[in-house]
Design a protein around this motif. Sequence first.
Motif, PDB file in Angstrom:
ATOM      1  N   THR A 158      34.247  10.684  34.956  1.00 38.79           N
ATOM      2  CA  THR A 158      35.604  10.702  34.427  1.00 38.79           C
ATOM      3  C   THR A 158      35.627  10.497  32.917  1.00 38.79           C
ATOM      4  OG1 THR A 158      36.390   9.795  36.517  1.00 38.79           O
ATOM      5  CG2 THR A 158      37.906   9.686  34.674  1.00 38.79           C
ATOM      6  N   LEU A 159      34.629   9.787  32.393  1.00 42.72           N
ATOM      7  CA  LEU A 159      34.587   9.498  30.961  1.00 42.72           C
ATOM      8  C   LEU A 159      33.899  10.589  30.155  1.00 42.72           C
ATOM      9  CD1 LEU A 159      33.642   5.694  31.040  1.00 42.72           C
ATOM     10  CD2 LEU A 159      35.894   6.761  31.144  1.00 42.72           C
ATOM     11  N   ASP A 160      33.374  11.606  30.809  1.00 43.45           N
ATOM     12  CA  ASP A 160      32.594  12.628  30.129  1.00 43.45           C
ATOM     13  C   ASP A 160      33.461  13.854  29.846  1.00 43.45           C
ATOM     14  OD1 ASP A 160      30.670  14.235  29.055  1.00 43.45           O
ATOM     15  OD2 ASP A 160      29.642  14.641  30.955  1.00 43.45           O
ATOM     16  N   PRO A 161      33.755  14.143  28.579  1.00 44.48           N
ATOM     17  CA  PRO A 161      34.568  15.315  28.258  1.00 44.48           C
ATOM     18  C   PRO A 161      33.962  16.617  28.770  1.00 44.48           C
ATOM     19  CG  PRO A 161      34.389  13.871  26.342  1.00 44.48           C
ATOM     20  CD  PRO A 161      33.439  13.342  27.381  1.00 44.48           C
ATOM     21  N   LEU A 162      32.629  16.702  28.838  1.00 47.99           N
ATOM     22  CA  LEU A 162      31.986  17.938  29.289  1.00 47.99           C
ATOM     23  C   LEU A 162      32.217  18.193  30.774  1.00 47.99           C
ATOM     24  CD1 LEU A 162      28.631  17.675  27.308  1.00 47.99           C
ATOM     25  CD2 LEU A 162      30.703  18.942  26.693  1.00 47.99           C
ATOM     26  N   PHE A 163      32.421  17.129  31.542  1.00 48.21           N
ATOM     27  CA  PHE A 163      32.782  17.274  32.953  1.00 48.21           C
ATOM     28  C   PHE A 163      34.149  17.941  33.066  1.00 48.21           C
ATOM     29  CE2 PHE A 163      35.201  15.296  36.492  1.00 48.21           C
ATOM     30  CZ  PHE A 163      34.508  15.829  37.559  1.00 48.21           C
ATOM     31  N   HIS A 164      35.102  17.483  32.256  1.00 48.06           N
ATOM     32  CA  HIS A 164      36.456  18.030  32.287  1.00 48.06           C
ATOM     33  C   HIS A 164      36.508  19.443  31.710  1.00 48.06           C
ATOM     34  CE1 HIS A 164      38.246  14.169  33.454  1.00 48.06           C
ATOM     35  NE2 HIS A 164      37.341  13.627  32.665  1.00 48.06           N
ATOM     36  N   ALA A 165      35.520  19.792  30.907  1.00 47.84           N
ATOM     37  CA  ALA A 165      35.482  21.122  30.288  1.00 47.84           C
ATOM     38  C   ALA A 165      34.782  22.154  31.157  1.00 47.84           C
ATOM     39  CB  ALA A 165      34.792  21.034  28.927  1.00 47.84           C
ATOM     40  N   GLY A 166      34.252  21.742  32.313  1.00 49.46           N
ATOM     41  CA  GLY A 166      33.608  22.688  33.216  1.00 49.46           C
ATOM     42  C   GLY A 166      32.199  23.082  32.812  1.00 49.46           C
ATOM     43  N   CYS A 167      31.503  22.193  32.095  1.00 50.24           N
ATOM     44  CA  CYS A 167      30.119  22.492  31.702  1.00 50.24           C
ATOM     45  C   CYS A 167      29.145  22.309  32.860  1.00 50.24           C
ATOM     46  CB  CYS A 167      29.698  21.599  30.536  1.00 50.24           C
ATOM     47  SG  CYS A 167      30.540  22.014  29.013  1.00 50.24           S
ATOM     48  N   TYR A 168      29.556  21.609  33.886  1.00 50.04           N
ATOM     49  CA  TYR A 168      28.731  21.423  35.077  1.00 50.04           C
ATOM     50  C   TYR A 168      29.625  21.055  36.246  1.00 50.04           C
ATOM     51  CZ  TYR A 168      29.235  16.451  33.816  1.00 50.04           C
ATOM     52  OH  TYR A 168      29.748  15.218  33.488  1.00 50.04           O
ATOM     53  N   TYR A 169      29.067  21.200  37.442  1.00 47.01           N
ATOM     54  CA  TYR A 169      29.770  20.835  38.663  1.00 47.01           C
ATOM     55  C   TYR A 169      28.912  19.820  39.398  1.00 47.01           C
ATOM     56  CZ  TYR A 169      32.732  21.371  42.792  1.00 47.01           C
ATOM     57  OH  TYR A 169      33.617  21.128  43.822  1.00 47.01           O
ATOM     58  N   VAL A 170      29.516  18.723  39.827  1.00 43.29           N
ATOM     59  CA  VAL A 170      28.788  17.708  40.590  1.00 43.29           C
ATOM     60  C   VAL A 170      28.699  18.194  42.029  1.00 43.29           C
ATOM     61  CG1 VAL A 170      28.673  15.278  41.256  1.00 43.29           C
ATOM     62  CG2 VAL A 170      29.726  15.927  39.067  1.00 43.29           C
ATOM     63  N   GLN A 171      27.478  18.549  42.456  1.00 44.22           N
ATOM     64  CA  GLN A 171      27.306  19.195  43.761  1.00 44.22           C
ATOM     65  C   GLN A 171      26.071  18.660  44.458  1.00 44.22           C
ATOM     66  OE1 GLN A 171      26.794  23.472  43.617  1.00 44.22           O
ATOM     67  NE2 GLN A 171      27.514  23.734  45.715  1.00 44.22           N
ATOM     68  N   GLU A 172      26.169  18.529  45.763  1.00 42.83           N
ATOM     69  CA  GLU A 172      25.051  18.053  46.563  1.00 42.83           C
ATOM     70  C   GLU A 172      23.925  19.092  46.492  1.00 42.83           C
ATOM     71  OE1 GLU A 172      22.443  16.557  48.656  1.00 42.83           O
ATOM     72  OE2 GLU A 172      23.263  18.262  49.760  1.00 42.83           O
ATOM     73  N   ALA A 173      22.692  18.618  46.286  1.00 40.49           N
ATOM     74  CA  ALA A 173      21.572  19.524  45.993  1.00 40.49           C
ATOM     75  C   ALA A 173      21.267  20.484  47.139  1.00 40.49           C
ATOM     76  CB  ALA A 173      20.327  18.708  45.643  1.00 40.49           C
ATOM     77  N   SER A 174      21.356  20.030  48.380  1.00 43.00           N
ATOM     78  CA  SER A 174      20.997  20.894  49.507  1.00 43.00           C
ATOM     79  C   SER A 174      21.847  22.161  49.536  1.00 43.00           C
ATOM     80  CB  SER A 174      21.148  20.141  50.830  1.00 43.00           C
ATOM     81  OG  SER A 174      20.282  19.028  50.887  1.00 43.00           O
ATOM     82  N   SER A 175      23.139  22.024  49.252  1.00 40.37           N
ATOM     83  CA  SER A 175      24.034  23.181  49.329  1.00 40.37           C
ATOM     84  C   SER A 175      23.759  24.197  48.220  1.00 40.37           C
ATOM     85  CB  SER A 175      25.493  22.729  49.289  1.00 40.37           C
ATOM     86  OG  SER A 175      25.797  22.116  48.055  1.00 40.37           O
ATOM     87  N   MET A 176      23.028  23.783  47.181  1.00 38.07           N
ATOM     88  CA  MET A 176      22.664  24.727  46.117  1.00 38.07           C
ATOM     89  C   MET A 176      21.643  25.756  46.593  1.00 38.07           C
ATOM     90  SD  MET A 176      22.275  22.292  42.772  1.00 38.07           S
ATOM     91  CE  MET A 176      23.301  20.852  42.520  1.00 38.07           C
ATOM     92  N   PHE A 177      21.113  25.584  47.806  1.00 34.85           N
ATOM     93  CA  PHE A 177      20.146  26.528  48.360  1.00 34.85           C
ATOM     94  C   PHE A 177      20.735  27.939  48.440  1.00 34.85           C
ATOM     95  CE2 PHE A 177      17.865  28.519  51.973  1.00 34.85           C
ATOM     96  CZ  PHE A 177      16.543  28.346  51.547  1.00 34.85           C
ATOM     97  N   ILE A 178      22.046  28.040  48.482  1.00 36.61           N
ATOM     98  CA  ILE A 178      22.697  29.349  48.539  1.00 36.61           C
ATOM     99  C   ILE A 178      22.353  30.171  47.295  1.00 36.61           C
ATOM    100  CG2 ILE A 178      24.965  30.488  48.544  1.00 36.61           C
ATOM    101  CD1 ILE A 178      25.876  28.160  50.388  1.00 36.61           C
ATOM    102  N   ALA A 179      22.092  29.514  46.175  1.00 36.93           N
ATOM    103  CA  ALA A 179      21.651  30.240  44.973  1.00 36.93           C
ATOM    104  C   ALA A 179      20.320  30.939  45.230  1.00 36.93           C
ATOM    105  CB  ALA A 179      21.534  29.275  43.789  1.00 36.93           C
TER     106      ALA A 179
END
Length: 455
Positions: free
Chosen positions: A71-92
């Motif tokens: 919540t304190l990170d401006p880059l989070f609010h700017a969409g520079c990354y998405y907080v996502q569970e690693a296993s589900s990234m297998f779709i990549a």
Amino acid sequence: MSNLLPNALVRKLGSNPLFDEKAFLDAHERGEKLTSIRLNPNKPTSLDFEIAGEVPWCEEGKYLKERPKFTLDPLFHAGCYYVQEASSMFIAHVIETLKLGDKAIKALDLCAAPGGKSTLLNASFSSDSFLIANEIIKTRVNILRDNLMHWGLPNTVVSNNDPSSFRRLPGFFDFILVDAPCSGSGMFRKDEDSIDEWSEANVKLCSERQKRILADVMPSMSTGGILVYSTCSYSEEENEQILDWLHEEYEFETIRIPLEEAWGVEETLSSKHQAYGYRFYPHKTKGEGFFVAVLKFKGIQPMFSMKKIKMEKSPLPKDALVNWVENPNDYASFIHNENVHLFPKSVEAYVKAAQQVLYLKNAGTMIGKWLGKELVPSHDLAMSVLQAKDISSAEIGLADAQNFLRKEPLDPALFPAGMKGWCLVKYKGISLGWVKVLGNRVNNYYPKEIRIANL
């Protein structure tokens, strides 16, 4: 926690002689909390926290050394990354294996909220592909829309429809992801409260619901189309048995996905049709419980006719977007309630088709409100990759960026002398939102509904 895990679930998993019950229970007993993020390749910048390692099956996936206060990170609010569970990234890895990012495709993420897999698809597919991110639950569709807005790409439609609504687009999609609602046993380590909600009866209920969802969406799949089916459940009734049901009801071919042994991902085969599935266990992989399978549709079915789609000329003056959008001639537009929506010309017909048969929450990038002679820019444009490179902007530091996100007024001294009018506020080169510089004061236009209430 391990002694609290449902006995019926552990007993079923333990019936497999290759299953390491002790290691599985120990992993839940330790309760290790892994934090992983997936970077937005369209918004490269330097992060303010330490990376602990790479997610091996996803190039943009990163493990963090410790969980920061996002919540304190401006880059989070700017969409520079998405907080996502690693296993589900297998779709990549699935998309890369099948080379689906090498061509323009029409894709559907059917059960998309909160948006992790939709943003992954958006990052993995080509820029001229078309994605519908759908969520049936009205209370969840707004967060889906917001997360895709922060991601910044214009080739996506957000819809709020029942799966059966997609029958109106027969044979339309080259790719469908069904991350099905499930009993949730794969998330026990992350969410202990979900243990109390698990039951064999609920597993059966979820299995029946999963079949209904799949049956409803199947008419919209094209011949040769790819179905990716996933859950966060360990139960065979919701995983391998669903694959057997799909093979019995429809003409599918199973697809095997290559693995590296070091990943710890377990390859399984369904009992009747030997369909490949991939299981993630927390004692074997650096991630939570997850199941995914990939199928190719071989059946023949009617196709949606694009001939009935009428293209309409944009009501915007030819030069209306020159000061706001980079290469505006590459994009098509329409105006809804004075709001200008922009999307690549390559997907214009698909957007129009979706408009005709679905309830849309958003289409493309809503870049601002057209008042007849001028555009009032939207927060969506501030988040978008479409914004013109020469828009006035001012770089600010962390404390001022956090104040901006709280919708606090900013000191006019932060802005170059003589600057007036609309200006993008940036942190580490990334846009956070709009202000209007009015000489001795600066109006903060950060949306009130998403401001940080407390720091």
